[in-house]
Design a protein around this motif. Sequence first.
Motif, PDB file in Angstrom:
ATOM      1  N   MET A   1       1.000  -1.195   0.081  1.00 59.25           N
ATOM      2  CA  MET A   1       0.001   0.006   0.102  1.00 59.25           C
ATOM      3  C   MET A   1       0.719   1.472   0.084  1.00 59.25           C
ATOM      4  SD  MET A   1      -2.857   0.784  -0.373  1.00 59.25           S
ATOM      5  CE  MET A   1      -4.706   0.640   0.167  1.00 59.25           C
ATOM      6  N   LYS A   2       2.181   1.223   0.618  1.00 60.14           N
ATOM      7  CA  LYS A   2       2.985   2.118   0.703  1.00 60.14           C
ATOM      8  C   LYS A   2       3.161   2.714  -0.907  1.00 60.14           C
ATOM      9  CE  LYS A   2       7.088   3.966   2.710  1.00 60.14           C
ATOM     10  NZ  LYS A   2       8.258   3.857   3.754  1.00 60.14           N
ATOM     11  N   SER A   3       3.687   1.839  -1.847  1.00 61.87           N
ATOM     12  CA  SER A   3       3.943   2.337  -3.158  1.00 61.87           C
ATOM     13  C   SER A   3       2.733   2.836  -3.780  1.00 61.87           C
ATOM     14  CB  SER A   3       4.184   0.974  -3.751  1.00 61.87           C
ATOM     15  OG  SER A   3       3.302   0.072  -4.077  1.00 61.87           O
ATOM     16  N   ILE A   4       1.391   2.419  -3.502  1.00 64.72           N
ATOM     17  CA  ILE A   4       0.054   3.171  -4.156  1.00 64.72           C
ATOM     18  C   ILE A   4       0.245   4.618  -3.358  1.00 64.72           C
ATOM     19  CG2 ILE A   4      -2.400   3.189  -3.817  1.00 64.72           C
ATOM     20  CD1 ILE A   4      -1.962   0.089  -4.088  1.00 64.72           C
ATOM     21  N   ARG A   5       0.508   4.542  -2.232  1.00 65.40           N
ATOM     22  CA  ARG A   5       0.381   6.073  -1.484  1.00 65.40           C
ATOM     23  C   ARG A   5       1.686   6.930  -2.334  1.00 65.40           C
ATOM     24  NH1 ARG A   5      -2.462   6.490   2.727  1.00 65.40           N
ATOM     25  NH2 ARG A   5      -3.001   4.453   4.022  1.00 65.40           N
ATOM     26  N   ILE A   6       2.726   6.454  -2.564  1.00 66.31           N
ATOM     27  CA  ILE A   6       3.792   7.229  -3.151  1.00 66.31           C
ATOM     28  C   ILE A   6       3.447   7.822  -4.670  1.00 66.31           C
ATOM     29  CG2 ILE A   6       6.078   7.153  -3.786  1.00 66.31           C
ATOM     30  CD1 ILE A   6       6.712   5.501  -1.452  1.00 66.31           C
ATOM     31  N   VAL A   7       2.791   6.702  -5.459  1.00 69.50           N
ATOM     32  CA  VAL A   7       2.436   7.000  -6.744  1.00 69.50           C
ATOM     33  C   VAL A   7       1.388   8.029  -6.704  1.00 69.50           C
ATOM     34  CG1 VAL A   7       1.470   5.724  -8.932  1.00 69.50           C
ATOM     35  CG2 VAL A   7       3.774   5.003  -7.706  1.00 69.50           C
ATOM     36  N   HIS A   8       0.531   7.701  -5.898  1.00 66.90           N
ATOM     37  CA  HIS A   8      -0.708   8.637  -5.833  1.00 66.90           C
ATOM     38  C   HIS A   8      -0.405  10.102  -5.649  1.00 66.90           C
ATOM     39  CE1 HIS A   8      -5.090   9.769  -5.572  1.00 66.90           C
ATOM     40  NE2 HIS A   8      -4.606  10.639  -4.754  1.00 66.90           N
ATOM     41  N   LEU A   9       0.766  10.172  -4.552  1.00 68.10           N
ATOM     42  CA  LEU A   9       1.180  11.823  -4.232  1.00 68.10           C
ATOM     43  C   LEU A   9       1.902  12.275  -5.432  1.00 68.10           C
ATOM     44  CD1 LEU A   9       1.952  13.704  -2.215  1.00 68.10           C
ATOM     45  CD2 LEU A   9       3.733  12.667  -1.462  1.00 68.10           C
ATOM     46  N   ILE A  10       2.664  11.388  -6.317  1.00 71.20           N
ATOM     47  CA  ILE A  10       3.579  11.727  -7.369  1.00 71.20           C
ATOM     48  C   ILE A  10       2.578  12.188  -8.459  1.00 71.20           C
ATOM     49  CG2 ILE A  10       5.293  11.232  -9.026  1.00 71.20           C
ATOM     50  CD1 ILE A  10       6.667   9.771  -7.018  1.00 71.20           C
ATOM     51  N   SER A  11       1.507  11.365  -8.660  1.00 73.23           N
ATOM     52  CA  SER A  11       0.987  11.793  -9.764  1.00 73.23           C
ATOM     53  C   SER A  11      -0.157  12.998  -9.411  1.00 73.23           C
ATOM     54  CB  SER A  11      -0.222  10.582 -10.287  1.00 73.23           C
ATOM     55  OG  SER A  11      -0.948  10.346  -9.080  1.00 73.23           O
ATOM     56  N   THR A  12      -0.759  13.257  -8.425  1.00 74.66           N
ATOM     57  CA  THR A  12      -1.336  14.236  -7.867  1.00 74.66           C
ATOM     58  C   THR A  12      -0.478  15.634  -7.964  1.00 74.66           C
ATOM     59  OG1 THR A  12      -2.612  13.167  -6.299  1.00 74.66           O
ATOM     60  CG2 THR A  12      -2.712  15.290  -5.940  1.00 74.66           C
ATOM     61  N   PHE A  13       0.825  15.334  -7.506  1.00 70.29           N
ATOM     62  CA  PHE A  13       1.652  16.717  -7.813  1.00 70.29           C
ATOM     63  C   PHE A  13       1.630  16.928  -9.176  1.00 70.29           C
ATOM     64  CE2 PHE A  13       6.063  18.291  -7.728  1.00 70.29           C
ATOM     65  CZ  PHE A  13       5.968  19.458  -6.994  1.00 70.29           C
ATOM     66  N   ALA A  14       2.029  16.204 -10.009  1.00 66.36           N
ATOM     67  CA  ALA A  14       2.404  16.249 -11.567  1.00 66.36           C
ATOM     68  C   ALA A  14       0.953  16.770 -12.125  1.00 66.36           C
ATOM     69  CB  ALA A  14       2.560  14.959 -12.224  1.00 66.36           C
ATOM     70  N   ILE A  15      -0.192  16.480 -11.538  1.00 69.24           N
ATOM     71  CA  ILE A  15      -1.184  17.101 -12.221  1.00 69.24           C
ATOM     72  C   ILE A  15      -1.495  18.308 -11.597  1.00 69.24           C
ATOM     73  CG2 ILE A  15      -3.955  16.986 -12.160  1.00 69.24           C
ATOM     74  CD1 ILE A  15      -3.699  13.732 -12.208  1.00 69.24           C
ATOM     75  N   GLY A  16      -1.219  18.764 -10.458  1.00 69.78           N
ATOM     76  CA  GLY A  16      -0.965  19.938  -9.666  1.00 69.78           C
ATOM     77  C   GLY A  16      -0.105  20.909 -10.577  1.00 69.78           C
ATOM     78  N   LEU A  17       1.144  20.363 -10.852  1.00 70.60           N
ATOM     79  CA  LEU A  17       1.949  21.173 -11.675  1.00 70.60           C
ATOM     80  C   LEU A  17       1.289  21.508 -12.903  1.00 70.60           C
ATOM     81  CD1 LEU A  17       5.405  19.618 -10.910  1.00 70.60           C
ATOM     82  CD2 LEU A  17       4.679  21.926 -10.212  1.00 70.60           C
ATOM     83  N   PHE A  18       0.796  20.658 -13.651  1.00 72.30           N
ATOM     84  CA  PHE A  18       0.190  21.001 -14.922  1.00 72.30           C
ATOM     85  C   PHE A  18      -0.841  21.948 -14.815  1.00 72.30           C
ATOM     86  CE2 PHE A  18      -1.397  20.378 -19.203  1.00 72.30           C
ATOM     87  CZ  PHE A  18      -0.167  20.296 -19.799  1.00 72.30           C
ATOM     88  N   ALA A  19      -1.646  21.932 -13.489  1.00 80.23           N
ATOM     89  CA  ALA A  19      -2.762  22.760 -13.424  1.00 80.23           C
ATOM     90  C   ALA A  19      -2.242  24.405 -13.120  1.00 80.23           C
ATOM     91  CB  ALA A  19      -3.634  22.705 -12.124  1.00 80.23           C
ATOM     92  N   GLY A  20      -1.156  24.248 -12.529  1.00 81.44           N
ATOM     93  CA  GLY A  20      -0.445  25.473 -12.195  1.00 81.44           C
ATOM     94  C   GLY A  20       0.157  26.125 -13.486  1.00 81.44           C
ATOM     95  N   LEU A  21       0.732  25.395 -14.441  1.00 85.50           N
ATOM     96  CA  LEU A  21       1.083  25.875 -15.651  1.00 85.50           C
ATOM     97  C   LEU A  21      -0.090  26.628 -16.550  1.00 85.50           C
ATOM     98  CD1 LEU A  21       3.251  26.424 -17.917  1.00 85.50           C
ATOM     99  CD2 LEU A  21       2.271  24.110 -18.728  1.00 85.50           C
TER     100      LEU A  21
END
Length: 162
Positions: A1-21
Amino acid sequence: MKSIRIVHLISTFAIGLFAGLLYTFEQGVIPALMTLNATEYARVEQGLIRSLDAFPTGVIVVANLAMLLPLYPLVRLWQQRNTAYWRLTALGWALFFFGVGIFTIVLNVPINNAVLAWDPAAPPADWENARSTWNTLNAIRTPINYVSFLLMIWASFEMPEG
């Protein structure tokens, strides 16, 4: 489950970066571009396109992470597809993948490629139409990106324990 949390965090951050752009373009770049004449617009827009496409770990990598990483938890938790986490993640991913990723590739990028082919000293007569179409498309994909980002944040609060 830890890997899922990490991947979710990274993907959410990437989506947020694109939203910021996209937010930056909507609120700052586009209004500034609207003040330029044809020659100025062609030069500045070509510079923007080249600079955003040139950096190998920039926009393209972030967008690909945002489009592909959410698939990992969705596949790993397929048996839990009836949970709020899975559904919110799936909806957030689908909105980003289709409403931002594919939308951009199919609609915005061809306009960018056309602009790159312009001679800045003699832009085409319909240059304002290209600018207007690109701006309209950006005004559509930007709120879609915001919603996908909010869904991914919401999903993180619904993540199953374990």
